[in-house]
Motif scaffolding. Structure first.
Motif, mmCIF file in Angstrom:
data_model
loop_
_atom_site.group_PDB
_atom_site.id
_atom_site.type_symbol
_atom_site.label_atom_id
_atom_site.label_comp_id
_atom_site.label_asym_id
_atom_site.label_seq_id
_atom_site.Cartn_x
_atom_site.Cartn_y
_atom_site.Cartn_z
ATOM 1 N N MET A 206 0.342 -0.771 0.199
ATOM 2 C CA MET A 206 -0.240 -0.502 0.524
ATOM 3 C C MET A 206 1.440 1.331 0.318
ATOM 4 N N ASP A 207 1.825 0.946 0.643
ATOM 5 C CA ASP A 207 2.650 2.404 0.386
ATOM 6 C C ASP A 207 3.393 2.461 -0.784
ATOM 7 N N LYS A 208 3.978 1.761 -0.762
ATOM 8 C CA LYS A 208 5.215 1.201 -2.171
ATOM 9 C C LYS A 208 3.485 2.106 -2.878
ATOM 10 N N TYR A 209 2.454 1.653 -3.383
ATOM 11 C CA TYR A 209 1.871 2.147 -4.711
ATOM 12 C C TYR A 209 0.521 4.018 -4.341
ATOM 13 N N GLY A 210 1.203 4.207 -2.992
ATOM 14 C CA GLY A 210 0.333 4.870 -2.651
ATOM 15 C C GLY A 210 -0.918 4.832 -1.842
ATOM 16 N N LEU A 211 -1.658 3.819 -1.671
ATOM 17 C CA LEU A 211 -2.797 3.021 -1.604
ATOM 18 C C LEU A 211 -3.273 3.012 -0.424
ATOM 19 N N GLN A 212 -4.778 2.662 -0.249
ATOM 20 C CA GLN A 212 -4.962 2.877 0.925
ATOM 21 C C GLN A 212 -6.122 1.492 1.049
ATOM 22 N N ALA A 213 -5.463 0.047 2.245
ATOM 23 C CA ALA A 213 -6.620 -0.325 1.702
ATOM 24 C C ALA A 213 -7.884 -0.269 2.478
ATOM 25 N N GLY A 214 -8.762 -0.842 1.015
ATOM 26 C CA GLY A 214 -10.580 -0.522 1.292
ATOM 27 C C GLY A 214 -10.849 0.474 0.498
ATOM 28 N N SER A 215 -10.394 1.254 -0.535
ATOM 29 C CA SER A 215 -10.199 2.091 -0.533
ATOM 30 C C SER A 215 -10.005 2.210 -2.436
ATOM 31 N N TYR A 216 -9.752 1.938 -2.641
ATOM 32 C CA TYR A 216 -10.148 1.600 -4.132
ATOM 33 C C TYR A 216 -10.538 0.626 -4.642
ATOM 34 N N LEU A 217 -10.791 -0.087 -6.414
ATOM 35 C CA LEU A 217 -11.734 -0.235 -7.133
ATOM 36 C C LEU A 217 -10.256 -0.707 -8.035
ATOM 37 N N LEU A 218 -10.388 -1.904 -8.258
ATOM 38 C CA LEU A 218 -8.596 -2.670 -8.580
ATOM 39 C C LEU A 218 -9.585 -3.374 -10.083
#
Length: 392
Positions: A206-218
């Motif tokens: 999550m940190d590597k790609y600047g994402l927040q778990a549970g907060s994106y559509l994949l």
């Protein structure tokens, strides 16, 4: 199908040429067969064909880098007349390969990738889908010509045909008017590393790609017309701006054929902060990328099985996907499925997947239960059971 004798074992010559980076679905299939066949009951030995050479061993941790085609070759190949040049050249190579494999005629030759050279002995080939026959516009001309020829030759040559789903098995039997006993459907498996994960397990990726778990559509898959990413983008852009900002669309997949238009759309969404394009993601990171998603979207026009959908379900992620081809067979009611040609239906499915927490919990649990029986060990066991019935 004949029942094999308990003591009847087989020797297998497995083609692992497709095991190259970046690993495709077919490459994954070949890799997992290479990993599991040697330890499967009923197998007395496995040899591995890569390109034109045969090896006694195979390291499943090693995935060869694909040899890039030169720029001139890539430009020239689609322009060459297939029947006059490319087709005869490829058939010549197949015959040369067959001659080099004569000493392995006591092995069952297993091709995980559509084509079978005219080898001696028993041959089995897996035909993953028939999209070149039903949707030729979704592929470059050279691929359509080549795949149609290879599938037709495989149907004529192989002692037995394998498909990943009952759907493709039915298509194959109908298209080529085959006896049902010549075709067996053996579903794919899923790596156990595709599983629900804790926040701590997700943190590094999550940190590597600047994402927040549970907060994106994949969405995962090669960027090419058959995957219907343009339809997904159109449906996603019809969601409320606040929902798009809250749940950016994360797309993981290498550049494919004829992807310029959809890439322009992806880049526009990226500039607006509504999408993140990751290109090809290494599998070690893909496990966490799936598990961290709020939902997984896969509106492909045609799938012979749908491995990304299985990987998402195994990760405990709610799935929205197409209601066509092999996907209803795989999902069996555990996903929200809609017509991939209906943008409004897709928009509604995305909105529900991101806003309806009750459905999300139910879909996640249902997907986990549905995916549990799909293991690569079961796939290998079913393949060996089939090979033993063909052993001469």
């Amino acid at each position: 199908m004949d029942v094999p004798h308990p003591d009847q074992s087989v020797r297998v010559l497995l083609d692992v040429t497709a095991v190259t980076a970046p690993l495709s679905g077919i490459g994954r299939y070949a890799l997992e067969l290479a990993r599991h066949l040697p330890a499967t009951s009923g197998v007395s030995g496995v040899k591995y064909l890569r390109g034109g050479s045969v090896a006694d061993s195979f390291d499943p941790q090693f995935v060869a880098e694909a040899v890039p085609a030169g720029g001139v070759r890539q430009w020239l190949k689609p322009l060459l007349p297939y029947k006059l040049l490319l087709g005869p050249y490829r058939r010549h190579k197949a015959r040369a390969l067959a001659r080099s494999l004569r000493q392995y005629s006591d092995h069952i030759y297993y091709s995980p990738n559509f084509s079978v050279p005219p080898v001696q002995g028993t041959t089995v080939v897996t035909l993953h889908d028939l999209s070149v026959f039903h949707y030729p516009d979704f592929h470059p001309r050279d691929r359509v010509n080549y795949m149609k020829e290879q599938v037709t030759h495989s149907v004529e040559r192989a002692d037995h045909l394998v498909t990943d789903s009952a759907f493709v098995r039915g298509e194959l039997i109908d298209l080529f008017e085959l006896p049902a006993e010549r075709v067996t459907a053996i579903p794919l498996g899923v790596d156990p590393e595709f599983r629900p994960r804790t926040a701590g397990e997700l943190a590094v990726v999550m940190d590597k790609y600047g994402l927040q778990a549970g907060s994106y559509l994949l969405s995962v898959g090669t960027v090419e017309p058959r995957k219907n990413l343009m339809g997904l983008l159109q449906a996603y852009q019809q969601l409320a701006p606040s929902l798009r900002q809250r749940f950016p669309l994360v797309i993981a997949g290498a550049y494919g054929w004829n992807c310029d238009q959809v890439m322009r759309q992806i880049e526009r969404l990226c500039r607006n902060g509504e999408a993140i394009y990751l290109n090809y993601v290494p599998e070690q990171e893909l496990h966490a990328l799936y598990a961290g998603a709020a939902a997984f979207a896969y509106f492909s026009f045609y799938e012979g099985f749908g491995l990304p959908v299985l990987e998402a379900m195994s990760s405990g992620v709610p799935v929205v996907c197409s209601d066509s081809s092999a996907l209803p067979e795989l999902c069996a009611g555990s996903a929200l499925q809609v017509d991939p040609w209906d943008i409004q239906a897709m928009r509604y499915a995305l909105q529900r997947a991101l806003e309806d927490d009750c459905w999300r919990r139910t879909a996640g649990d249902s997907g986990l239960a549905r995916s549990a029986p799909y293991t690569w060990q079961r796939t290998a066991e079913a393949v060996v059971q089939l090979l033993r019935t063909l052993h001469k």
